[in-house]
Design a protein around this motif. Structure first.
Motif, short mmCIF file in Angstrom:
data_model
loop_
_atom_site.label_atom_id
_atom_site.label_comp_id
_atom_site.label_asym_id
_atom_site.label_seq_id
_atom_site.Cartn_x
_atom_site.Cartn_y
_atom_site.Cartn_z
N UNK A 112 4.53 -6.82 15.98
CA UNK A 112 3.96 -6.30 14.76
C UNK A 112 5.10 -5.51 14.02
N UNK A 113 5.78 -4.64 14.65
CA UNK A 113 6.90 -3.73 14.11
C UNK A 113 7.95 -4.73 13.09
N UNK A 114 8.53 -5.52 14.23
CA UNK A 114 9.54 -6.57 13.94
C UNK A 114 8.90 -7.43 12.75
N UNK A 115 7.78 -7.92 12.68
CA UNK A 115 7.19 -8.46 11.64
C UNK A 115 7.07 -7.84 10.27
N UNK A 116 6.53 -6.79 10.49
CA UNK A 116 6.21 -6.18 9.11
C UNK A 116 7.78 -5.83 8.52
N UNK A 117 8.64 -5.36 9.32
CA UNK A 117 10.05 -5.13 9.04
C UNK A 117 10.58 -6.31 8.25
N UNK A 118 10.46 -7.48 8.89
CA UNK A 118 11.02 -8.81 8.32
C UNK A 118 10.24 -9.15 7.02
N UNK A 119 8.95 -8.92 7.21
CA UNK A 119 8.47 -8.99 5.77
C UNK A 119 8.82 -8.26 4.68
N UNK A 120 9.14 -7.02 5.09
CA UNK A 120 9.50 -6.00 3.79
C UNK A 120 10.97 -6.52 3.37
N UNK A 121 11.73 -6.96 4.46
CA UNK A 121 13.03 -7.24 4.05
C UNK A 121 13.29 -8.52 3.17
N UNK A 180 12.03 -19.43 -7.05
CA UNK A 180 10.81 -19.37 -7.25
C UNK A 180 9.88 -18.24 -6.62
N UNK A 181 8.70 -17.88 -7.20
CA UNK A 181 7.90 -16.50 -6.38
C UNK A 181 7.69 -16.88 -4.91
N UNK A 182 7.52 -15.81 -4.06
CA UNK A 182 7.26 -16.15 -2.74
C UNK A 182 6.00 -15.11 -2.40
N UNK A 183 5.08 -15.69 -1.44
CA UNK A 183 4.10 -14.95 -0.81
C UNK A 183 4.41 -14.70 0.60
N UNK A 184 4.73 -13.77 1.06
CA UNK A 184 5.04 -13.47 2.47
C UNK A 184 3.94 -12.96 3.24
N UNK A 185 3.46 -13.41 4.22
CA UNK A 185 2.21 -13.16 4.78
C UNK A 185 2.64 -12.93 6.76
N UNK A 186 2.33 -11.82 7.08
CA UNK A 186 2.58 -11.33 8.49
C UNK A 186 1.45 -11.98 9.34
N UNK A 187 1.52 -12.19 10.50
CA UNK A 187 0.38 -12.83 11.28
C UNK A 187 0.55 -12.12 12.62
N UNK A 188 -0.29 -11.35 13.19
CA UNK A 188 -0.01 -10.84 14.64
C UNK A 188 -1.53 -10.15 15.03
N UNK A 189 -1.65 -10.00 16.18
CA UNK A 189 -3.05 -9.85 17.03
C UNK A 189 -3.68 -8.76 16.43
N UNK A 190 -3.06 -7.70 15.89
CA UNK A 190 -3.85 -6.46 15.58
C UNK A 190 -4.07 -6.45 13.99
N UNK A 191 -3.82 -7.55 13.52
CA UNK A 191 -3.83 -7.52 12.06
C UNK A 191 -5.56 -7.70 11.66
N UNK A 234 -2.67 -20.61 -0.64
CA UNK A 234 -1.87 -21.57 -1.08
C UNK A 234 -0.50 -20.76 -1.58
N UNK A 235 0.48 -21.38 -1.56
CA UNK A 235 1.78 -20.80 -2.14
C UNK A 235 1.46 -20.63 -3.50
N UNK A 236 2.19 -19.40 -4.08
CA UNK A 236 2.16 -19.13 -5.48
C UNK A 236 2.66 -20.18 -6.24
N UNK A 269 9.75 -23.83 -7.91
CA UNK A 269 8.28 -23.80 -7.08
C UNK A 269 8.24 -22.43 -6.40
N UNK A 270 7.01 -22.07 -6.12
CA UNK A 270 6.78 -20.82 -5.20
C UNK A 270 6.69 -21.29 -3.69
N UNK A 271 6.63 -20.40 -2.84
CA UNK A 271 6.61 -20.90 -1.53
C UNK A 271 6.01 -19.84 -0.75
N UNK A 272 5.04 -20.17 0.25
CA UNK A 272 4.54 -19.04 1.25
C UNK A 272 5.46 -18.90 2.43
N UNK A 273 5.47 -17.83 3.00
CA UNK A 273 6.41 -17.50 4.02
C UNK A 273 5.60 -16.94 5.06
#
Ligand code: ADP
Length: 656
Positions: free
Chosen positions: A217-226, A239-250, A261-263, A272-276
């Motif tokens: 979780x922590x590492x993922x949230x940190x990475x999303x922010x960065x 292009x624009x991005x949509x960054x989405x975290x995924x972990x079990x306590x979400x 979908x990607x933006x 083009x936009x991308x989903x990450x």
């Protein structure tokens, strides 16, 4: 037009149903629907192997339903149970299937995971355990029971061998080729390397979504922010991005975002936009995300490891296996040819990664499993047909722990206490602490502490407000220990009427508190079923906290550490050097502590610790603190004195 009526709800199908149906029909398993019906009819057990994303998880249960519906006259009593090793997947998949069937979740389709039951008696998704061994037993006695084992991996033969040579059905995947890239040199900081790779893909590669595998979780949230920050620095040249975290306590609503979908491009005809998606290894096999074209694999995951000799189970960031690396790269080729960037060298892939990940049962503390099996009447565990038999030492340790806790008698039979303990979805230590808490007149408080220990960390520490967060935490702090601090937080949350803004102002994670409250209610119901009294010591009494600490010790007497004269702690009996985790709230270094968790990182830490008294050890757990059975150490000499003191006291009493 009766065919347009949903036979499960009696209502017409919605527009959405038809939309999804079109998509479902393109999944590989649909091309083999008839073959599946034939195979299911012919044999009791069936093994189905198909690449991830072929539709095993979401479609096959519905095919089974269709088959049952067609064949059976007695529909009301049939149930289809699906096991899922991960909670997140169990929730997400059951929601999806309910949506596909156009029914309400919790009715025809539901799920049941630890602390949460969203099911009716009709269809359930469950998380599994040592289920295979049990099923194998049950199959012998229940010819009407059908079993479909589904797997994405090549372990099919192992399943086949185990389930009496059941027939195998293969669903060809739709995998496109995936080009693999390695780094030239080992990466020193995989997080930094992963973020850099994301940015580079976004700048230079053709459209397509990105999946990054990180460990927690922590590492993922940190990475999303960065990632968000670095990409926004690039301005509108990308292009624009949509960054989405995924972990079990979400929370589930956030988890669902991975399927968005990607933006679209910011300006018409613009880049083009991308989903990450930045995920733990949940996205490796459990959840399939379409549209991923690029995978970034740093080569690590958090894995459970268990050392039976020192009875320590911990989560460790460890290198993945070759099989995992293969699964990860496959995620890039779901919808079109893709690319996988492995952030390690090719040499390291060949030389350092083990071929397969060890089965979880071989990496776990088995006490809980053993208790469940005992409750189900499986007495002979040594000869139980485990698919992956655990090490004898691990099994022995589990039996020993349960015996010390009084859940099993000396012959290994379940005791009355053990029966009650097995009804709690908790570790045996915690169940024991709960069951005996009325004797210490503090079951209300122990319930709150257990609930708080069962949810993710409730303290929030944002980077930009660390000092304020630490001060807020210190206000809840109890000098005798972290368990009591957690109790303070829970009490304060209730006293402030569960107010979200109170949580925000006090750097407390409201979601964690809310789920603690939910867990607590469930535990209360189990307590009520066994007539375990809900009680508290008067808050003004000097015994209020003492009773709580004693009750905790009655469950956790095997997780005690002693402060040596040299200034460090040694775990009792196992003699491991450990350090108090820096997150602790103590204002002193107590001679004896109980701890909730043993964390292996650069040093061995014990986390969530509370001060206890040596006298209580000999009073509450003399069978464990039996000195005839104790390694030579400082703690032993202290205990000897305590026993002598106790004897003197008894003598004096008798003389009077
Ligand atoms: P498998 O079990 O073979 O890996 P699944 O049945 O999980 O395959 O997935 C089949 C398809 O359903 C995939 O294309 C996946 O993206 C899609 N899918 C699964 N869950 C959801 C969801 N919650 N929302 C949207 N699509 C989903």
């Amino acid at each position: 037009m009766s065919s347009l009526i949903n036979r499960w709800t009696g209502k017409p199908y919605s527009q959405r149903y038809y939309e999804i149906l079109e998509k479902r029909k393109t999944l590989p398993v649909w091309h083999q629907k008839d073959e599946f019906f034939q195979a299911l009819k012919k044999s009791q057990s069936l093994i189905l192997v198909g690449e991830t994303g072929s539709g095993k998880t979401t479609q096959i249960p519905q095919f089974v339903l269709e088959a049952v519906d067609r064949e059976s006259s007695d529909k009301s009593r049939k149930m289809i149970a699906c096991t899922q090793p991960r909670r997140v997947a169990a929730m997400s998949v059951s929601r999806r299937v309910a949506e596909e069937m156009d029914v309400t979740i919790g009715e025809e389709v539901g799920y049941s995971i630890r602390f949460e039951d969203c099911s009716s008696a009709r269809t359930v998704y469950l998380t599994d355990d040592v289920l295979f061994g049990l099923l194998k037993e049950v199959l012998k006695n229940r010819p009407d029971l059908k079993l479909v084992v589904m797997s994405a991996t090549l372990e099919a033969e192992k399943f086949q061998g185990y389930f009496f040579g059941a027939p195998l059905m293969k669903v060809p995947g739709r995998l496109h080729p995936v080009e693999i890239f390695y780094t030239e040199e080992p990466e020193r900081d995989y997080l930094e390397a992963a973020i850099r790779t994301v940015v580079q893909i976004h700048m230079y590669e053709t459209p397509g979504d990105i999946l990054v595998f990180l460990t927690g979780e922590e590492e993922i949230e940190d990475a999303c922010r960065k990632i968000n920050k670095e990409i926004s620095n690039l301005g509108d040249q990308v292009g624009p991005v949509k960054v989405v975290p995924l972990y079990s306590t979400l929370p589930p609503a956030m988890q669902q975002k991975i399927f968005d979908a990607a933006p679209p491009p910011t300006t018409e005809g613009g880049p083009a936009g991308r989903k990450i998606v930045v995920s733990t290894n949940i996205a490796e096999t459990s959840l399939t995300i379409d549209g991923i074209v690029y995978v970034i694999d740093p080569g690590f995951s958090k894995q459970k490891v268990y050392n039976p000799r020192v009875r320590v189970e911990s989560l460790l960031v460890s290198p993945i296996s070759k099989a995992s690396a293969h699964q990860r790269s496959g995620r890039a080729g779901r919808t079109q040819p893709g690319k996988c960037f492995r952030l390690y060298t090719e040499k390291s892939f060949h030389n350092d990664l083990v071929p397969q990940t060890y089965p979880e049962i071989l990496r776990s503390n088995l006490a809980n499993t053993v208790l469940t099996l005992k409750k189900l009447g499986i007495d002979d565990l040594v000869h139980f047909d485990f698919m992956d038999p655990p090490a004898p030492e691990t099994l022995m340790r589990a039996l020993e722990v349960l015996n010390y806790l009084g859940a099993l008698d000396d012959d290994g039979n379940l005791t009355k206490l053990g029966e009650i303990m097995s009804e709690f979805p908790l570790d045996p230590q915690m169940s024991k602490m709960l069951v005996v808490s009325p004797e210490f007149n503090c079951s209300n408080e122990i319930l709150s502490i257990s609930a708080m220990l069962s949810v993710p960390n409730c303290f929030v520490r944002p980077r930009e407000a660390q000092k304020a967060a630490d001060e807020a935490k210190a206000r809840f702090g109890h000098i005798d220990g972290d368990h009591l601090t957690l109790l303070n937080v829970y009490h304060a949350y209730k006293q402030n009427n569960e107010d979200p803004s109170w949580c925000y102002e006090n750097f407390v994670n409201q979601r964690a508190l809310k789920s603690a409250d939910n867990v607590r209610q469930q535990l209360v119901r189990i307590m009520a079923r066994f007539n375990l009294k809900l009680c508290s010591t008067d808050f003004k009494s000097r015994d209020y906290y003492i009773n709580i600490r004693k009750a905790m010790l009655a469950g956790y007497f095997m997780q005690v550490a002693h402060l040596e004269r040299t200034g460090h702690y040694l775990t009792v009996k196992d003699n491991q050097v450990v350090h108090l985790h820096p997150s602790n709230c103590l204002d002193h270094k107590p001679e004896w502590v109980i701890y909730n968790e043993y964390v292996l990182t650069s040093r061995n830490f014990i986390r969530t610790v509370t001060d206890i008294r040596g006298e209580w050890l000999v009073d509450i757990a003399p069978h464990y603190y039996d000195l005839a059975n104790f390694p030579q150490c400082e703690a032993k000499r202290v205990l000897e004195k305590l026993y002598r003191k106790r004897e003197d006291k008894e003598d004096n009493k008798n003389r009077k």
